[in-house]
Design an enzyme around this catalytic site. Structure first.
Site, PDB file in Angstrom:
ATOM      1  N   TYR A 224      10.818   0.826 -23.762  1.00 62.48           N
ATOM      2  CA  TYR A 224      11.399   1.999 -24.416  1.00 62.48           C
ATOM      3  C   TYR A 224      10.462   2.642 -25.448  1.00 62.48           C
ATOM      4  O   TYR A 224      10.594   3.825 -25.750  1.00 62.48           O
ATOM      5  CB  TYR A 224      12.697   1.614 -25.127  1.00 62.48           C
ATOM      6  N   SER A 255      11.208   2.569 -14.541  1.00 62.62           N
ATOM      7  CA  SER A 255      11.584   2.762 -15.944  1.00 62.62           C
ATOM      8  C   SER A 255      12.661   1.760 -16.329  1.00 62.62           C
ATOM      9  O   SER A 255      13.410   1.268 -15.480  1.00 62.62           O
ATOM     10  CB  SER A 255      12.140   4.170 -16.152  1.00 62.62           C
ATOM     11  N   ASP A 256      12.726   1.451 -17.613  1.00 64.97           N
ATOM     12  CA  ASP A 256      13.938   0.808 -18.104  1.00 64.97           C
ATOM     13  C   ASP A 256      15.037   1.864 -18.070  1.00 64.97           C
ATOM     14  O   ASP A 256      14.780   3.063 -17.944  1.00 64.97           O
ATOM     15  CB  ASP A 256      13.732   0.250 -19.512  1.00 64.97           C
ATOM     16  N   TRP A 257      16.264   1.416 -18.168  1.00 65.86           N
ATOM     17  CA  TRP A 257      17.407   2.325 -18.026  1.00 65.86           C
ATOM     18  C   TRP A 257      17.455   3.285 -19.215  1.00 65.86           C
ATOM     19  O   TRP A 257      17.494   2.869 -20.375  1.00 65.86           O
ATOM     20  CB  TRP A 257      18.684   1.500 -17.903  1.00 65.86           C
ATOM     21  N   ALA A 259      15.014   5.312 -20.120  1.00 68.40           N
ATOM     22  CA  ALA A 259      13.732   5.307 -20.839  1.00 68.40           C
ATOM     23  C   ALA A 259      12.842   6.481 -20.453  1.00 68.40           C
ATOM     24  O   ALA A 259      11.689   6.541 -20.873  1.00 68.40           O
ATOM     25  CB  ALA A 259      12.989   3.993 -20.585  1.00 68.40           C
TER      26      ALA A 259
END
Length: 707
Positions: A224, A255-257, A259
């Site tokens: 993030y 990606s992270d959720w 992000a």
């Protein structure tokens, strides 16, 4: 046209007429991927670059490519959600709940890490998951970071060795492992991180390099935070230059959720898959969905860039969803429960045992007071995205009662401290002290919980919560026969009471069998063998982050001014006292590390030096010891840590048994990353070899010379 497509795909997809053909990432598979890409429309290509639900990619149904399904981790296969919301979807998805990452780190056991990954790989396959969103291999840098419990160690070598085996275990079952969080994710404020190239290469990259080079991890998840001004999921330098160009990573960057923040930056700077973006009004409104498609149709995105993203995604498909004869896996089996117990036992660390109260001989005890909220608390569903629905969870109180089943000993419980509004703190303490004074033995189980070790918040300090300092000191006065157990996933202060207790056991969130594991260690049924994989400082003010004044609140920027002096590299080099040092952990038996022999004392850059170390169990019980080898540069043109972990090995020995362990010393072990040349270099001169069982408990020193 449909007939043409079927002809092209014969022998490629699931309806292949040649089931005996094994699909691997060979040139032939690359040809198949190229064929599929040539058949796809632009819309189908873009669709593979973003989620169509919270945890799936849509596939290309027209070409027989099904959805790709992801499951969260890192110490279980998380419960399922509904496709378009965060509501739980299925009541029959309780899973095997293994110990958290920092507990695995405390085992210092790569073989166990492989078994750990294998359990998760089998459960993921049974649950029809194609991607497991784990392991977390970030470096534990900040004592206050809420996600430290998910990670393995403050040391890059421990993180790498355990992380590599974990990934191999998962991917053995045709499930793709997604390593996270890339990179420098140590702060929930998601700051802009600045660090030197040397720091990046010596501390934060090695675990990811091992994951890619040795374990062939198929996905890397962006974190993030920002790195030098760009969000990590849109960071051209880290994703494109470092990960894809320099490290030759062939898998997909995800990606992270939530992000991702910008379509152009994500598309051009190296992101392949966007997941979980909230607040945009649906999956088609993701930054890499319709907005990406619009850019492509207007000619702003080169076709080869789009195809590269799709190619990386399809590589995952061919190693998972489209692979023939995938194992079926298994789910919540006795084999997995037995391993959960084994992993929990090896992750428990004995930190103090001055009067040898431990192990407790329960045959001589008639009354036992179990005190502390963590004796009955369950932790499986806490912590954020790593929370899971455990098939069951044995608490410490459960474990002690299980151990004493059939015994005449009386086990009583008192909570002892206030954790909820409306509780009477004075009354809880009074009940605990009365019970302690009336019992033969007290087992105190306190520490932290997922109110403090959690994804969405960092701790504000290292003070032990709920006024436990006062309670522990009072209990120690009430009953000297007290075993102190602290449950935590990160550092906390203990100086206010540590001198008043004779023993201390540290366990992290230890999974479904944690309570049984603790009871086995307290009773001596299991000899503790865990070692700290991160330093326990005396105070937060002793940590390098604080000492170097790294965080700039005004600029929301974290300057990693400590450089390579992370964790023990700082405390050891700068002479800062700690509560317990890196690599430390006691046993109920004793070991002698001796007869350290070098094959030579001088080496050239092309030679490999052999190091032989004899370790003997000199006590009366079978046990395990971790032999740790550190290296230090006597004189260098740059400031280097006094000691850096070079190698380690965990060995199991019966009473009186001895074994010789061999290590190799190569040029790479003596090198540092040079800022000017942007490369690893070595300098001729003398080096110290330190052999011991913690960074401070060095038992043998040797000197070598690089010619």
């Amino acid at each position: 046209m449909k007939k043409y497509i079927l002809i092209i795909l014969t022998g490629i997809l699931l309806f292949s007429c040649k089931p005996e053909v094994k699909i691997d990432l060979t040139d032939r598979v690359e040809d198949k991927i190229d064929s599929l890409i040539n058949l796809m429309t632009l819309e189908e290509k873009v669709a593979l670059c973003h989620g169509n639900t919270n945890f799936t990619l849509p596939g290309v149904p027209r070409l027989g490519i099904p959805e790709l399904t992801m499951g969260d981790g890192p110490h279980s296969i998380k419960f399922d959600f509904k496709k378009d919301s965060w509501e739980h979807a299925d009541s029959k998805d309780s899973s095997t709940y293994l110990p958290c990452g920092v507990a695995l780190g405390a085992t210092w056991n790569p073989e166990l890490a492989y078994e750990f990954g294998s359990v998760l790989g089998r459960e993921a396959r049974f649950r029809d998951k194609d991607v497991h969103l784990a392991p977390g291999i970030n470096i534990i840098r900040r004592p206050l970071c809420g996600r430290n419990f998910e990670y393995l160690s403050e040391d890059p070598l421990v993180s790498e060795k355990l992380g590599v085996e974990y990934i191999k275990g998962v991917q053995k079952y045709d499930v793709a492992s997604c390593v996270k969080h890339f990179i420098a994710y140590n702060d929930k404020r998601h700051p802009n991180v600045w660090m030197s190239e040397r720091t990046l290469n010596e501390i934060y990259l090695p675990a990811f390099i091992g994951a890619i080079d040795e374990a062939n991890a198929m996905l890397v998840m962006g974190s993030y935070n920002k790195y030098k001004g760009e969000y990590m999921s849109e960071n051209s330098y880290m994703l494109q230059h470092v990960l894809k160009d320099k490290l030759k990573f062939k898998g997909a960057v995800i990606s992270d959720w939530s992000a991702v923040h910008n379509t152009h930056e994500a598309v051009y700077n190296g992101l392949d898959i966007e997941m979980g973006t909230e607040g945009v009004g649906g999956f088609d409104n993701y930054y890499m969905a319709d907005a990406f498609l619009k850019l492509a149709k207007e000619g702003h995105v080169a076709e080869n860039l789009i195809d590269d993203k799709v190619r990386r995604v399809l590589r995952i498909y061919f190693k998972t969803r489209l692979k023939e004869n995938r194992p079926k896996g298994e789910f919540i089996t006795q084999r997995h429960f037995d391993f959960a117990l084994k992993a929990a036992e090896e992750g428990i660390v004995l930190l103090k045992n001055d009067k040898n109260l431990l192990p407790i001989d329960f045959t001589k005890v008639t009354s036992i007071a179990v005190i502390g909220d963590n004796a009955t608390a369950v932790h499986a569903e806490g912590g954020g995205s790593s929370g899971t629905k455990a098939y069951y969870e044995i608490t410490p109180l459960d474990g002690i009662k299980n151990l004493l089943k059939g015994s005449s000993a009386k086990v009583s419980f008192a909570k002892g401290y206030k954790t909820k509004d409306g509780e009477n703190e004075a009354k809880l303490m009074a009940e605990a002290l009365k019970l302690a004074s009336e019992s033969d033995v007290v087992i105190y189980v306190g520490g932290l919980n997922h109110e403090f070790d959690a994804e969405r918040q960092d701790k504000i300090d290292m003070i032990l919560p709920y006024n436990q300092d006062r309670l522990i000191n009072s209990l120690a006065e009430a009953n000297k026969n007290m075993a102190v157990v602290m449950l935590s996933g990160s550092s906390f202060e203990m100086h206010k009471w540590l001198g008043n207790v004779s023993n201390l056991v540290l366990m992290a969130y230890s999974g479904m069998e944690g309570g049984n594991a603790l009871a086995n260690v307290l009773s001596g049924k299991v000899n503790p063998s865990g070692k700290l994989s991160y330093t326990l400082p005396l105070h937060f003010e002793d940590a390098p982050e604080y000492a170097f004044e790294c965080y700039d609140e005004k600029r929301k920027t974290d300057y990693y001014k400590e450089g390579v002096f992370v964790g023990y590299r700082y405390y050891d080099t700068y002479g800062v006292n700690t509560q317990f040092d890196f690599g430390y952990g006691l046993s109920y038996t004793s070991f002698d590390i001796k007869n350290v022999q070098l094959s030579q004392t001088k080496m050239t850059s092309t030679e490999v030096m052999k190091l032989a170390v004899e370790v003997e169990n000199t006590g009366k019980l079978e046990g395990m010891e971790v032999v740790q080898v550190y290296i230090g540069d006597v004189e260098s043109s740059v400031k280097r840590p006094l000691k850096e972990l070079m190698a380690f090995e965990k060995v199991k020995l019966k009473s009186g048994e001895k074994k010789t362990i061999e290590f190799a010393i190569e040029l790479k072990d003596l090198q540092f990353f040079d800022e000017l040349s942007k490369s690893w270099i070595s300098e001729p001169g003398k080096f110290k070899i330190y052999v011991g069982n913690s960074v401070e408990n060095i038992l043998v020193e040797k000197e070598i010379e690089l010619l």
